[in-house]
Design a protein around this motif. Structure first.
Motif, PDB file in Angstrom:
ATOM      1  N   THR A  75       7.576   6.175  11.983  1.00  0.00           N
ATOM      2  CA  THR A  75       6.117   6.032  12.101  1.00  0.00           C
ATOM      3  C   THR A  75       5.477   5.813  10.734  1.00  0.00           C
ATOM      4  N   GLY A  76       5.995   6.502   9.712  1.00  0.00           N
ATOM      5  CA  GLY A  76       5.455   6.327   8.363  1.00  0.00           C
ATOM      6  C   GLY A  76       5.725   4.939   7.822  1.00  0.00           C
ATOM      7  N   LEU A  77       6.933   4.429   8.090  1.00  0.00           N
ATOM      8  CA  LEU A  77       7.269   3.078   7.646  1.00  0.00           C
ATOM      9  C   LEU A  77       6.386   2.056   8.356  1.00  0.00           C
ATOM     10  N   GLN A  78       6.211   2.249   9.661  1.00  0.00           N
ATOM     11  CA  GLN A  78       5.373   1.330  10.439  1.00  0.00           C
ATOM     12  C   GLN A  78       3.941   1.322   9.889  1.00  0.00           C
ATOM     13  N   ARG A  79       3.433   2.500   9.597  1.00  0.00           N
ATOM     14  CA  ARG A  79       2.062   2.611   9.089  1.00  0.00           C
ATOM     15  C   ARG A  79       1.932   1.978   7.710  1.00  0.00           C
ATOM     16  N   THR A  80       2.902   2.231   6.825  1.00  0.00           N
ATOM     17  CA  THR A  80       2.878   1.654   5.480  1.00  0.00           C
ATOM     18  C   THR A  80       2.897   0.135   5.530  1.00  0.00           C
ATOM     19  N   LEU A  81       3.801  -0.404   6.354  1.00  0.00           N
ATOM     20  CA  LEU A  81       3.917  -1.862   6.445  1.00  0.00           C
ATOM     21  C   LEU A  81       2.660  -2.476   7.046  1.00  0.00           C
ATOM     22  N   LYS A  82       2.082  -1.783   7.988  1.00  0.00           N
ATOM     23  CA  LYS A  82       0.897  -2.322   8.664  1.00  0.00           C
ATOM     24  C   LYS A  82      -0.319  -2.321   7.744  1.00  0.00           C
ATOM     25  N   PRO A 103       5.649  -4.498  12.357  1.00  0.00           N
ATOM     26  CA  PRO A 103       6.868  -4.283  13.133  1.00  0.00           C
ATOM     27  C   PRO A 103       6.630  -3.256  14.240  1.00  0.00           C
ATOM     28  N   THR A 104       7.446  -3.303  15.266  1.00  0.00           N
ATOM     29  CA  THR A 104       7.362  -2.286  16.313  1.00  0.00           C
ATOM     30  C   THR A 104       8.015  -1.007  15.817  1.00  0.00           C
ATOM     31  N   LEU A 105       7.757   0.083  16.515  1.00  0.00           N
ATOM     32  CA  LEU A 105       8.364   1.356  16.143  1.00  0.00           C
ATOM     33  C   LEU A 105       9.882   1.271  16.281  1.00  0.00           C
ATOM     34  N   ALA A 106      10.333   0.569  17.319  1.00  0.00           N
ATOM     35  CA  ALA A 106      11.780   0.407  17.512  1.00  0.00           C
ATOM     36  C   ALA A 106      12.406  -0.363  16.349  1.00  0.00           C
ATOM     37  N   GLU A 107      11.700  -1.369  15.856  1.00  0.00           N
ATOM     38  CA  GLU A 107      12.207  -2.133  14.713  1.00  0.00           C
ATOM     39  C   GLU A 107      12.296  -1.243  13.471  1.00  0.00           C
ATOM     40  N   CYS A 108      11.304  -0.397  13.293  1.00  0.00           N
ATOM     41  CA  CYS A 108      11.321   0.515  12.143  1.00  0.00           C
ATOM     42  C   CYS A 108      12.451   1.523  12.267  1.00  0.00           C
ATOM     43  N   GLU A 109      12.707   1.991  13.478  1.00  0.00           N
ATOM     44  CA  GLU A 109      13.819   2.918  13.692  1.00  0.00           C
ATOM     45  C   GLU A 109      15.146   2.250  13.339  1.00  0.00           C
ATOM     46  N   THR A 110      15.285   0.993  13.742  1.00  0.00           N
ATOM     47  CA  THR A 110      16.516   0.250  13.433  1.00  0.00           C
ATOM     48  C   THR A 110      16.668   0.042  11.929  1.00  0.00           C
ATOM     49  N   ILE A 111      15.563  -0.299  11.259  1.00  0.00           N
ATOM     50  CA  ILE A 111      15.590  -0.512   9.808  1.00  0.00           C
ATOM     51  C   ILE A 111      16.085   0.747   9.099  1.00  0.00           C
ATOM     52  N   ILE A 112      15.529   1.902   9.473  1.00  0.00           N
ATOM     53  CA  ILE A 112      15.906   3.152   8.807  1.00  0.00           C
ATOM     54  C   ILE A 112      17.335   3.535   9.144  1.00  0.00           C
ATOM     55  N   GLN A 113      17.730   3.304  10.394  1.00  0.00           N
ATOM     56  CA  GLN A 113      19.110   3.595  10.785  1.00  0.00           C
ATOM     57  C   GLN A 113      20.097   2.739   9.994  1.00  0.00           C
ATOM     58  N   ASN A 114      19.786   1.459   9.858  1.00  0.00           N
ATOM     59  CA  ASN A 114      20.649   0.561   9.078  1.00  0.00           C
ATOM     60  C   ASN A 114      20.663   0.947   7.608  1.00  0.00           C
ATOM     61  N   LEU A 115      19.498   1.380   7.116  1.00  0.00           N
ATOM     62  CA  LEU A 115      19.390   1.791   5.717  1.00  0.00           C
ATOM     63  C   LEU A 115      20.311   2.971   5.429  1.00  0.00           C
ATOM     64  N   LYS A 116      20.289   3.950   6.312  1.00  0.00           N
ATOM     65  CA  LYS A 116      21.105   5.147   6.104  1.00  0.00           C
ATOM     66  C   LYS A 116      22.593   4.861   6.248  1.00  0.00           C
ATOM     67  N   SER A 117      22.923   3.982   7.201  1.00  0.00           N
ATOM     68  CA  SER A 117      24.346   3.660   7.350  1.00  0.00           C
ATOM     69  C   SER A 117      24.831   2.758   6.224  1.00  0.00           C
ATOM     70  N   GLY A 118      23.938   1.902   5.703  1.00  0.00           N
ATOM     71  CA  GLY A 118      24.304   1.018   4.595  1.00  0.00           C
ATOM     72  C   GLY A 118      24.358   1.724   3.260  1.00  0.00           C
ATOM     73  N   TYR A 119      23.576   2.802   3.112  1.00  0.00           N
ATOM     74  CA  TYR A 119      23.594   3.633   1.902  1.00  0.00           C
ATOM     75  C   TYR A 119      24.016   5.046   2.327  1.00  0.00           C
ATOM     76  N   PRO A 120      25.264   5.288   2.632  1.00  0.00           N
ATOM     77  CA  PRO A 120      25.679   6.593   3.182  1.00  0.00           C
ATOM     78  C   PRO A 120      25.434   7.762   2.225  1.00  0.00           C
ATOM     79  N   GLY A 121      25.456   7.505   0.937  1.00  0.00           N
ATOM     80  CA  GLY A 121      25.222   8.585  -0.020  1.00  0.00           C
ATOM     81  C   GLY A 121      23.807   9.118   0.052  1.00  0.00           C
ATOM     82  N   LEU A 122      22.891   8.277   0.515  1.00  0.00           N
ATOM     83  CA  LEU A 122      21.481   8.652   0.577  1.00  0.00           C
ATOM     84  C   LEU A 122      21.233   9.775   1.578  1.00  0.00           C
TER      85      LEU A 122
END
Length: 640
Positions: free
Chosen positions: A472-479, A486-505
């Protein structure tokens, strides 16, 4: 008390003989031209050092009268200042003062740059606890406040001694004058020992921060305060008239739509809200903490979007309101606000910079707030153009490149992040690659489809990801900040991909939150601590905020420490470079005024100070980018 007045260099040398530590304090008074200005005594451009007190042991001190208008002053002052310059610039003697920025400003006015080792007891005060979980504030840290609380001694107030006079009107041979001046340095020295005993017992790392980070930074602040910021007043007045005219024009156009409804200076009056939500019957998009209709910028954007579908004739109204507010802020904050603080005698602004003004250790600024000066890539009005160099000189800016992201990579130890920085790669392209699961080459290709939008989203992710980004914070910032929806689902996917792509984070974030939940604090790499009692709260909002602070503090605070360490290195090399004038600090940027023919030499020196490894464990390259120009708004980037 063993307080006395001394008049000769020999007496000063005898008292300070073989000392490795002394406290000192200046009494100052305005020059003749500014005798009617009560605040002039605090301005090194308008006042002189009336006398100096020194203390090397508890209960003893000497006072050296220099510019009293009655009584006897010290002899052979040229020789005294020659000796004092060596003393203040010595790297073997600890110099202690209460409000080191003030003393360093007056020394700098005489061409003296106070050197480490030094110690600011005001900084020490703000890094000690006044209760179990609360650090002292600047307001708690006055010498007259601390002495009774920590030294069990009441100190005489300045007004009691002076009785409406300036200090130079007092007779330096008078016992009250001597006692007042000497007590300042004596109790500063006592506080030095009190604070260090406390640090050594409870928070040893805070003692190191005071000695190695905050005290040299106080010297740097005093020098910036003295140099000030030269501004183009004529350009500001021209822009002021333009802004006033623009505001009237927009207001008239709004009136053409809504009639004589009073909108006030910011279009947020109760009359305007009644017009929107009662007379027009528009939907309430947000509410305030008091459960009233909100009318902030986000609300205006949401209403404009709703009206685009349901009431298209009102879209223009909300465009005008946003424009009205933009010009209103420009005029009130950056034009009227800056003009109010121009020193007419000098033509410069001298903001109050507070190096401990935030809980993470970042600078704060007031009178005016220079920390909210627009970023160089987001200054459409040209506010930075108000800041200029005098004839024959230029402005030089050195800006840390993505320092918080580099610190974040250092903390989370993610291999992909570290590799990107170690090879001089593009972190935003790397994040684009991660969140969209596309090859790095495609993410970095400016001609690739959706390049601009994807990079914008990646940047916003990078600047928020270390602080616990929610969909929700990402969606609000981008908007609301990037104009992307982006839709909330798109933001959820972005964050999920971010965490899996940067596992140390994700692993680092979980560890930090767990540690903070146990200890109730978070801290920087050097040990600057921030207590977070809300992290154990049953209230989700309070706990969530505390968790974000727990993630924010190590990164933003360590970045602040790195900047301050750089300031200390600059101070060390400044005596040989008095032509280099530190004048401003904004976020991760240091700004200087200097002769044009010294730019190359200055860049080499400052870059070395800023890019030096800040502490042994830090293994991410630091980059400081230089730019130069006649005004702060038209700076040309310099090639390495």
């Amino acid at each position: 008390m063993g307080y006395k007045c001394v008049y000769t260099l020999a007496e000063i040398q005898e008292y300070l003989k073989n000392t490795v530590l002394f406290a000192f304090d200046f009494e100052t008074s305005p020059r003749d031209k500014w005798r009617n200005d009560k605040s002039a005594a605090l301005d090194a451009h308008k006042a002189d050092i009336t006398g100096i007190s020194f203390s090397v042991s508890e209960g003893t001190a000497i006072y050296v009268p220099l510019k009293h208008r009655s009584g006897r002053n010290a002899e052979n002052q040229a020789a005294i200042w020659e000796y004092l310059k060596l003393l203040f610039e010595s790297k073997d003697v600890i110099k202690v003062a209460h409000n080191l920025a003030f003393e360093s400003m007056f020394l700098y006015a005489r061409g003296i740059v106070l050197q480490k080792p030094c110690y600011d007891t005001i900084a020490a005060s703000q890094l000690t606890l006044k209760s179990k979980w609360e650090f002292r504030s600047l307001a708690d840290s006055g010498l007259k406040t601390l002495a009774p609380a920590l030294c069990k001694a009441e100190m005489t107030e300045f007004s009691t001694v002076t009785d409406g006079r300036f200090f130079d009107e007092l007779n330096p041979q008078d016992e009250k004058t001597i006692c007042y001046a000497c007590a300042d340095s004596d109790y500063t020295l006592r506080l030095y020992h009190v604070f260090n005993q406390w640090f050594d017992r409870f928070l040893p790392k805070h003692r190191t921060i005071v000695e190695e980070v905050e005290s040299p930074t106080s010297v740097y602040v005093g020098i910036m305060k003295y140099n000030g910021i030269l501004v183009d007043k004529s350009a500001m007045l021209k822009k002021q008239a333009e802004a006033a005219k623009k505001i009237v024009s927009i207001r008239n156009e709004i009136a053409g739509i809504i009639g004589n409804v009073e909108i006030g200076a910011n279009a947020s009056t109760s009359a305007f809200k009644k017009y929107l939500f009662v007379d027009l019957g528009l939907p309430v998009m947000k509410t305030t903490a008091k459960h009233q209709e909100a009318a902030d910028d986000e609300t205006m954007i949401l209403l404009k979007e709703w009206c685009a579908t349901n009431r298209p004739e009102l879209v223009r109204l909300f465009e005008l309101v946003q424009e009205y507010r933009k010009w209103g802020k420009l005029k009130s904050t950056y034009i009227d606000g800056y003009l109010r603080f121009i020193d007419e005698d000098i033509g410069r602004i001298h903001p109050d910079l507070m190096p401990l003004g935030t809980e993470t250790g970042r600078f704060a600024s007031r009178n005016p707030n220079m920390q909210n000066c627009p970023q160089k890539d987001n200054d459409p009005i040209g506010v930075r153009k108000f800041i200029i160099a005098p004839a024959g000189k230029v402005l030089l800016s050195l800006d840390f490149s993505q320092i918080e992201l580099r610190v974040g990579a250092f903390y989370c130890r993610d291999k992909r992040m570290l590799e990107t920085y170690r090879t001089g790669g593009d972190i935003h392209a790397q994040t684009t690659s991660v969140i969209y699961r596309i090859p790095f080459e495609e993410a970095a290709d400016k001609n690739a489809p959706h390049y601009k939008e994807r990079r914008t989203i990646a940047k916003n992710c990078n600047f928020g990801v270390f602080y616990g980004l929610f969909p929700t914070g990402l969606q609000r910032t981008l908007k609301f900040k990037a104009g992307i929806n982006p839709t909330l689902a798109e933001c959820e996917t972005i964050i999920q991909n971010l965490k899996s792509g940067y596992p140390g984070l994700a692993k680092w974030q979980d560890e930090v939150k767990k540690r903070a939940a146990v200890s109730c604090y978070s801290e920087t790499w050097l040990g600057r601590r921030r207590y977070l009692l809300g992290i154990r709260s049953s209230d989700w909002g309070k706990k969530s905020f505390a968790e974000r602070c727990a993630l924010n503090t190590p990164i933003q605070g360590t970045a602040a420490d790195i900047l301050k360490l750089a300031c200390g290195r600059i101070i060390s090399g400044l005596p040989e470079r008095l032509w280099l004038k530190p004048m401003l600090q904004i976020h991760d940027e240091l700004v200087f005024e200097l002769p044009e023919d010294k730019v190359d030499e200055a860049v080499v020196f400052i870059k070395e100070c800023m890019e030096t490894q800040p502490f042994p464990a830090f293994d991410v390259p630091i980059v400081a980018e230089a730019s130069v120009g006649r005004n702060f708004g038209e700076m040309k980037e310099m090639e390495d």
